[in-house]
Design a protein around this motif. Structure first.
Motif, PDB file in Angstrom:
ATOM      1  N   UNK A 221       0.839  -1.210   0.000  1.00  0.00           N
ATOM      2  CA  UNK A 221       0.000   0.000   0.000  1.00  0.00           C
ATOM      3  C   UNK A 221       0.872   1.258   0.000  1.00  0.00           C
ATOM      4  N   UNK A 222       0.630   2.184  -0.918  1.00  0.00           N
ATOM      5  CA  UNK A 222       1.451   3.404  -0.977  1.00  0.00           C
ATOM      6  C   UNK A 222       1.282   4.308   0.239  1.00  0.00           C
ATOM      7  N   UNK A 223       0.213   4.127   1.003  1.00  0.00           N
ATOM      8  CA  UNK A 223       0.002   4.949   2.188  1.00  0.00           C
ATOM      9  C   UNK A 223       0.693   4.456   3.433  1.00  0.00           C
ATOM     10  N   UNK A 224       1.284   3.271   3.377  1.00  0.00           N
ATOM     11  CA  UNK A 224       2.029   2.738   4.523  1.00  0.00           C
ATOM     12  C   UNK A 224       3.493   3.153   4.390  1.00  0.00           C
ATOM     13  N   UNK A 225       4.025   3.783   5.434  1.00  0.00           N
ATOM     14  CA  UNK A 225       5.389   4.302   5.379  1.00  0.00           C
ATOM     15  C   UNK A 225       6.419   3.393   6.045  1.00  0.00           C
TER      16      UNK A 225
END
Length: 488
Positions: A221-225
């Motif tokens: 997921x691109x929103x998980x850093x």
């Protein structure tokens, strides 16, 4: 009061609200000691992971601006609630995991220690300043939170491991999405309930149940850093490679094969007691369990006689019953795999010294396996090379300490190693030469305190920054260096 009703389908927690998963795929959560179904856990899909991550992203904007002192006050309230509900939380943990009540309470206290450490975040995340680094120019380093952190946790410590992650990440200003083990999800639900009661704002802490699909959705997921993981070695490697390939910061704690060396000058009574607890406590289902004893030939027979006698005295049963010292394995399919490995070890030349398999037929219900000791094991055998995660102890005989250290270092794992000795010279040699990240000198389970890193080596860890201690502060923050000049 917990919302959990026995036998119910467990909800996810997203954006401050409990919500039913859309999936039709569910798994039963049995009590491993009685096989009673405690709950049904949904195997949430990509859409539900996406909703949880988006909720965490939205909450991050306000949470990072919340003063660190206010964030810590919520965690201190959370700590109070953990202590207040220690008995009921321990019972939930024992019912879904199988470990004894005493082991469950000890696990929770270990987690509480991390909450207490995280309460020091106002000091832990301080930056640095160098004024007048050049004429009229100042330079400072400040720490920013990373963003949205995903935590993927194992079945064997369903309270402690989330508490290794969540308090430190939140105190540093991050928001969190927890994906607990589908084998032990009830403790995670209770942790969320207590965190909400402590005053966490909506979206700061989210919970999504699931299996591999949910895990992969978090990793990509691109929103998980950032991703914090604890589990088996093959999955840890997958988590590390996949999440890193998607540009995320990753710490992945993996498997172990911890060796305990019994030196000829060891206190035999103390060594036997320590090894018995390490190998068979928590049914051997912990990454710090002693799973191999490397004993000097000069004391092997005497030591093993006492060790077998101690193993015979271990009381195996339901962890809720008073006096129980070892509970069951987590699932029957896991027990079957362990039984296959034991049989394979015997075919490869190991000698059965204490057979715990007879307990399988003696217990009417539950996934039990008694303390098992295999003698005459060699480093090339499967029972030495692979993690069994069970109350199975392999014994290797050696001529001296140097050979013992060489045996330890042959393992592809490097989580922990222990030496039993009364010799400072031997202890120093062991400390300098053994290839493992957490060492014990006459300490059977050398788990570091919360303010030190849980520092596995080799294939016991993937990443650069370990869990807990200053490593965790580094992992959950990013450095920002500001160079400033004011004209006039």
């Amino acid at each position: 009061m917990s919302m959990i009703v026995k036998g119910d389908r467990l909800p996810n927690f997203v954006g401050g609200k409990w919500c039913t998963s859309n999936t039709r795929d569910v798994l039963p959560v049995p009590n491993p000691a009685t096989e009673e179904v405690l709950a049904l856990v949904p195997l949430s899909g990509t859409a539900e992971v996406d909703a949880a991550v988006r909720s965490a992203q939205e909450a991050f904007l306000a949470w990072r601006e919340t003063p660190v002192t206010e964030r810590v006050r919520i965690l201190l309230k959370f700590r109070e609630l953990l202590v207040q509900h220690l008995d009921t939380l321990s019972r939930t943990l024992t019912e879904e995991n199988g470990k004894t009540l005493n082991e469950a309470k000890a696990e929770i206290w270990r987690g509480i220690e991390v909450v207490e450490f995280a309460a020091g975040m106002p000091s832990l995340m301080k930056g640095e300043v160098t004024p007048q680094v050049s004429r009229g120019i100042d330079m400072e380093m400040v720490r920013d939170p990373v963003g949205v952190v995903a935590g993927i946790t194992p079945f064997n410590f369903p309270v402690m491991v989330p508490l290794w992650m969540v308090p430190l990440a939140l105190a540093a200003g991050n928001t969190f999405v927890l994906k607990p083990s589908e084998r032990t999800p009830l403790s995670a639900v209770r942790l969320v309930e207590l965190a909400v009661e402590a005053g966490l704002p909506e979206g700061v802490f989210n919970l999504v149940h699931g299996g591999k699909e949910a895990v992969d959705a978090l990793l990509c997921h691109p929103g998980v850093d950032a991703v914090s993981f604890v589990g088996s070695q093959p999955v840890a490697e997958h988590v590390y490679k996949t999440a890193a390939a998607h540009g995320k910061r990753v710490q992945a704690l993996a498997g172990a094969k911890n060796c305990h060396i019994v030196h000829e000058d060891a206190n035999m009574e103390g060594a036997v007691q320590s090894i018995t607890g390490s190998a068979f406590g928590c049914a051997g289902q912990r990454c710090m369990a002693g799973s191999v004893v490397v004993v000097l030939e000069s004391v092997a027979d005497r030591f093993l006689k006492d060790l077998v006698a101690a193993a015979e005295r271990v009381r195996v049963g339901n962890g809720l019953e008073e006096g129980t010292e070892q509970g069951p394995l987590i699932r029957d399919e896991h027990r079957k795999k362990v039984l296959e490995r034991i049989e394979q070890g015997l075919k490869e030349g190991a000698v059965m010294l204490r057979d715990g398999r007879n307990l399988v037929d003696q217990m009417d219900r539950g996934f039990f396996l008694g303390p098992t000791i295999l003698d005459r094991v060699r480093p090339e055998m499967t029972v030495f090379r692979e993690e069994l995660f069970a109350p199975v102890l392999s014994v290797i005989r050696v001529k001296d300490l140097d050979e013992a250290i060489r045996v330890v270092n042959r393992s592809r794992f490097g989580n922990a190693a222990v030496l039993y000795t009364e010799s400072g010279k031997a202890a120093r040699r062991f400390r300098e030469r053994v290839q493992a990240g957490m060492l014990g000198i006459n300490v059977g389970v050398p788990v570091p305190a919360a303010f030190y890193p849980f520092s596995g080596w080799k294939q016991s860890f993937y990443g650069d920054l370990h869990a807990n201690g200053k490593d965790a502060v580094e992992f959950y923050t990013r450095k920002k260096v500001v160079t400033s000049r004011w004209f006039g």
